[in-house]
Motif scaffolding. Structure first.
Motif, mmCIF file in Angstrom:
data_model
loop_
_atom_site.group_PDB
_atom_site.id
_atom_site.type_symbol
_atom_site.label_atom_id
_atom_site.label_comp_id
_atom_site.label_asym_id
_atom_site.label_seq_id
_atom_site.Cartn_x
_atom_site.Cartn_y
_atom_site.Cartn_z
ATOM 1 N N GLU A 11 4.566 4.267 -2.106
ATOM 2 C CA GLU A 11 4.499 4.473 -0.665
ATOM 3 C C GLU A 11 5.806 4.055 0.012
ATOM 4 O O GLU A 11 6.294 4.748 0.891
ATOM 5 C CB GLU A 11 3.310 3.708 -0.064
ATOM 6 N N GLY A 13 6.708 1.556 2.120
ATOM 7 C CA GLY A 13 6.766 1.110 3.508
ATOM 8 C C GLY A 13 7.126 -0.363 3.630
ATOM 9 O O GLY A 13 7.350 -1.058 2.646
ATOM 10 N N ASP A 17 3.356 -1.282 7.512
ATOM 11 C CA ASP A 17 2.530 -0.365 6.733
ATOM 12 C C ASP A 17 1.543 -1.116 5.835
ATOM 13 O O ASP A 17 0.376 -0.737 5.717
ATOM 14 C CB ASP A 17 3.416 0.544 5.878
ATOM 15 N N ALA A 20 -1.232 -2.640 7.909
ATOM 16 C CA ALA A 20 -2.229 -1.629 8.287
ATOM 17 C C ALA A 20 -3.234 -1.433 7.152
ATOM 18 O O ALA A 20 -4.440 -1.293 7.395
ATOM 19 C CB ALA A 20 -1.548 -0.310 8.637
ATOM 20 N N GLN A 21 -2.762 -1.439 5.909
ATOM 21 C CA GLN A 21 -3.659 -1.336 4.757
ATOM 22 C C GLN A 21 -4.599 -2.536 4.702
ATOM 23 O O GLN A 21 -5.793 -2.395 4.466
ATOM 24 C CB GLN A 21 -2.859 -1.287 3.449
ATOM 25 N N TYR A 56 -1.710 0.273 -2.681
ATOM 26 C CA TYR A 56 -0.402 0.468 -2.043
ATOM 27 C C TYR A 56 0.673 -0.069 -2.967
ATOM 28 O O TYR A 56 0.477 -1.089 -3.635
ATOM 29 C CB TYR A 56 -0.356 -0.292 -0.705
ATOM 30 N N THR A 58 4.814 -1.057 -2.929
ATOM 31 C CA THR A 58 6.054 -1.219 -2.182
ATOM 32 C C THR A 58 7.244 -0.969 -3.110
ATOM 33 O O THR A 58 7.104 -0.952 -4.331
ATOM 34 C CB THR A 58 6.193 -2.631 -1.586
#
Length: 125
Positions: A11, A13, A17, A20-21, A56, A58
């Motif tokens: 992802e 972000g 970000d 938000a997850q 997610y 990073t």
């Protein structure tokens, strides 16, 4: 935006970000991807499946950031160290308890004490 690198979605972000997850789910599994673990995933399909199962991923390593930028992808390098600190700050703000474990004997206790001093009020077990 999610991109595949050696069969693993990335992802890429920043804290906004990731936060938000975390806010959207009761439980979130975050992987900090770097070239070494992506190469291992490329060679070991079972490990790749594990990385792909995360919620997610990073961009931790500079090499991964460079590859993705060279492909024209706008990603942020957001390391595991930065993620860890942001998570501890979030824990302090939300009153969550945290625990440190692993490493040689006594290392977790030293880390916990360091964070207690750095973030007074952090609930560390």
């Amino acid at each position: 935006m999610t991109s595949l690198v050696l069969g693993v979605p990335i992802e890429g972000g920043a804290w906004f970000d990731v936060k938000a997850q975390l806010d959207a789910r009761a439980s979130t599994w975050i992987v900090t991807a770097n070239p070494e673990n992506l190469l291992t995933a490329h060679e070991q399909p079972a490990y790749r499946e594990v990385l792909c199962a995360a919620d997610y991923r990073t961009v931790d390593g500079m090499g991964l950031w460079l590859v993705m930028r060279a492909r024209g992808e706008r990603v942020v390098r957001y390391t595991g160290v930065d993620l860890g600190e942001d998570l501890l700050r979030m824990a302090l703000e939300r009153g969550w308890r945290v625990a440190f474990f692993g490493g040689d004997t006594g290392i977790a206790e030293v880390a916990a004490e360091g964070w207690r001093k750095r973030l007074p009020g952090l609930q560390v077990r």
